[in-house]
Design a protein around this motif. Sequence first.
Motif, short mmCIF file in Angstrom:
data_model
loop_
_atom_site.label_atom_id
_atom_site.label_comp_id
_atom_site.label_asym_id
_atom_site.label_seq_id
_atom_site.Cartn_x
_atom_site.Cartn_y
_atom_site.Cartn_z
N ALA A 9 -25.87 -68.11 2.73
CA ALA A 9 -25.44 -68.95 3.86
C ALA A 9 -24.85 -68.10 4.98
CB ALA A 9 -24.43 -69.98 3.39
N ILE A 10 -25.08 -68.51 6.20
CA ILE A 10 -24.56 -67.80 7.38
C ILE A 10 -23.49 -68.69 8.05
CG2 ILE A 10 -25.14 -66.83 9.64
CD1 ILE A 10 -27.97 -66.36 8.59
N ARG A 11 -22.34 -68.08 8.30
CA ARG A 11 -21.24 -68.85 8.90
C ARG A 11 -21.64 -69.33 10.30
NH1 ARG A 11 -15.76 -65.73 9.54
NH2 ARG A 11 -17.03 -64.69 11.14
N PRO A 12 -21.45 -70.61 10.57
CA PRO A 12 -21.83 -71.16 11.88
C PRO A 12 -20.89 -70.66 12.99
CG PRO A 12 -21.60 -72.89 10.22
CD PRO A 12 -21.00 -71.65 9.65
N ASP A 13 -21.34 -70.81 14.20
CA ASP A 13 -20.51 -70.52 15.39
C ASP A 13 -19.84 -71.83 15.80
OD1 ASP A 13 -19.32 -69.76 17.68
OD2 ASP A 13 -21.16 -69.18 18.74
N PHE A 14 -18.55 -71.94 15.50
CA PHE A 14 -17.84 -73.20 15.73
C PHE A 14 -17.43 -73.39 17.19
CE2 PHE A 14 -17.30 -72.58 11.17
CZ PHE A 14 -17.66 -73.83 10.68
N THR A 15 -17.83 -72.47 18.06
CA THR A 15 -17.51 -72.64 19.49
C THR A 15 -18.65 -73.34 20.22
OG1 THR A 15 -18.46 -70.48 20.05
CG2 THR A 15 -16.12 -70.53 19.46
N THR A 16 -19.75 -73.63 19.50
CA THR A 16 -20.91 -74.24 20.15
C THR A 16 -20.73 -75.75 20.27
OG1 THR A 16 -22.04 -74.49 18.04
CG2 THR A 16 -22.41 -72.43 19.23
N GLN A 17 -21.61 -76.35 21.05
CA GLN A 17 -21.58 -77.79 21.30
C GLN A 17 -21.81 -78.58 20.01
OE1 GLN A 17 -20.72 -79.07 24.14
NE2 GLN A 17 -21.07 -81.23 23.65
N GLU A 18 -22.52 -77.98 19.08
CA GLU A 18 -22.84 -78.66 17.82
C GLU A 18 -21.58 -79.06 17.05
OE1 GLU A 18 -25.28 -77.70 13.65
OE2 GLU A 18 -25.24 -76.24 15.29
N HIS A 19 -20.51 -78.27 17.18
CA HIS A 19 -19.27 -78.52 16.43
C HIS A 19 -18.16 -79.08 17.34
CE1 HIS A 19 -21.00 -76.39 13.01
NE2 HIS A 19 -21.41 -75.45 13.87
N LYS A 20 -18.57 -79.72 18.41
CA LYS A 20 -17.60 -80.28 19.37
C LYS A 20 -16.70 -81.32 18.71
CE LYS A 20 -17.40 -82.92 23.68
NZ LYS A 20 -18.18 -83.56 24.77
N ASP A 21 -17.26 -82.20 17.89
CA ASP A 21 -16.48 -83.27 17.26
C ASP A 21 -15.43 -82.70 16.31
OD1 ASP A 21 -17.99 -85.08 18.64
OD2 ASP A 21 -19.35 -85.52 16.96
N ALA A 22 -15.81 -81.65 15.56
CA ALA A 22 -14.85 -81.04 14.63
C ALA A 22 -13.71 -80.39 15.40
CB ALA A 22 -15.57 -80.00 13.76
N ARG A 23 -14.03 -79.74 16.51
CA ARG A 23 -12.98 -79.11 17.31
C ARG A 23 -12.07 -80.17 17.93
NH1 ARG A 23 -17.29 -76.18 19.37
NH2 ARG A 23 -17.03 -77.20 21.42
N GLN A 24 -12.67 -81.29 18.32
CA GLN A 24 -11.88 -82.34 18.96
C GLN A 24 -10.80 -82.88 18.04
OE1 GLN A 24 -12.12 -83.34 22.26
NE2 GLN A 24 -10.20 -84.39 21.72
N LYS A 25 -11.11 -82.99 16.75
CA LYS A 25 -10.11 -83.47 15.80
C LYS A 25 -8.92 -82.51 15.74
CE LYS A 25 -13.35 -86.01 12.87
NZ LYS A 25 -13.94 -86.14 11.53
N LEU A 26 -9.22 -81.22 15.84
CA LEU A 26 -8.13 -80.24 15.82
C LEU A 26 -7.38 -80.23 17.16
CD1 LEU A 26 -9.83 -77.26 13.94
CD2 LEU A 26 -8.22 -78.95 13.04
N PHE A 27 -8.11 -80.52 18.25
CA PHE A 27 -7.43 -80.63 19.55
C PHE A 27 -6.40 -81.74 19.49
CE2 PHE A 27 -11.44 -78.97 21.93
CZ PHE A 27 -11.13 -77.68 21.55
N ASP A 28 -6.79 -82.82 18.82
CA ASP A 28 -5.88 -83.97 18.73
C ASP A 28 -4.63 -83.62 17.92
OD1 ASP A 28 -7.76 -85.37 20.14
OD2 ASP A 28 -8.65 -86.37 18.38
N ASN A 32 -5.46 -75.36 20.22
CA ASN A 32 -6.26 -75.05 21.41
C ASN A 32 -7.67 -74.70 20.96
OD1 ASN A 32 -6.28 -72.33 20.56
ND2 ASN A 32 -4.37 -71.89 21.69
N ALA A 33 -8.55 -74.37 21.89
CA ALA A 33 -9.97 -74.13 21.58
C ALA A 33 -10.14 -72.95 20.63
CB ALA A 33 -10.75 -73.91 22.87
N ASP A 34 -9.40 -71.86 20.90
CA ASP A 34 -9.55 -70.67 20.05
C ASP A 34 -9.02 -70.93 18.65
OD1 ASP A 34 -10.14 -67.78 19.73
OD2 ASP A 34 -7.96 -67.67 19.43
N GLN A 35 -7.87 -71.59 18.55
CA GLN A 35 -7.29 -71.90 17.24
C GLN A 35 -8.21 -72.84 16.44
OE1 GLN A 35 -3.51 -73.51 18.47
NE2 GLN A 35 -2.45 -71.53 18.19
N ALA A 36 -8.78 -73.80 17.14
CA ALA A 36 -9.66 -74.75 16.47
C ALA A 36 -10.89 -74.04 15.88
CB ALA A 36 -10.09 -75.84 17.43
N ALA A 37 -11.50 -73.14 16.67
CA ALA A 37 -12.69 -72.42 16.20
C ALA A 37 -12.36 -71.53 15.02
CB ALA A 37 -13.28 -71.60 17.34
N ARG A 38 -11.20 -70.82 15.10
CA ARG A 38 -10.83 -69.93 13.99
C ARG A 38 -10.46 -70.72 12.75
NH1 ARG A 38 -6.39 -67.30 14.96
NH2 ARG A 38 -5.92 -67.93 17.08
#
Length: 202
Positions: A9-28, A32-38
């Motif tokens: 398996a290859i780790r996804p790039d969580f900064t892409t638009q595909e993972h916007k919903d997952a990042r949004q939950k962490l934004f809530d 921030n964007a960097d913390q959410a991706a990491r």
Amino acid sequence: MLTQNPNEAIRPDFTTQEHKDARQKLFDEGFNADQAARSLSALWTLTNNADKEHWALKQRRRHEAERREEEEEEEHRQLIKDEQEAARLEDRKKNKNKYVPLVRGKVPSDPTIIPAQYALRKMKAGDYCELHYFTNKGLEDAKVSNLLAEPDALVMLPAADGLHSWVPAAAVKDPKSAPIVKDENLSWEDFNEAAPRMIASM
């Protein structure tokens, strides 16, 4: 249940638009964007490591099951082989003649020499036996004698004109009563014929 190898398996790039919903939950939650991706990357890594352990355990169990299956198959094959060998030995014991090795001898190339029974009896008894019985003439007399099954039988003999005729057995001379040529009166040709034949008959 895992169906694909997590080691590939290859780790996804969580900064892409595909993972916007997952990042949004962490934004809530105040990320921030960097913390959410990491955070998403770290969570994926933890999950992937757990999947790798489960995958390794699954592979070990599968290999162990395959090994046991191979051992059982080998034991089964050996059992069948042992039973067949036992049956073969039992059959060999019951039917010994069936397993006697076939001896292939050479076909004799030399003509069969059958001297008169009278001469053979003398040799067997250790008595003196004339070479005459092993000359061509002596062997011909013996051949005629061997053809006589009973005194009243008929014997087919070649005539002077080359034709064959039936002659009463009583008219045929017994080799014992046939004229015997003494050894000292044999020709060299007769001697060379008879001597090897007598030696071979000893």
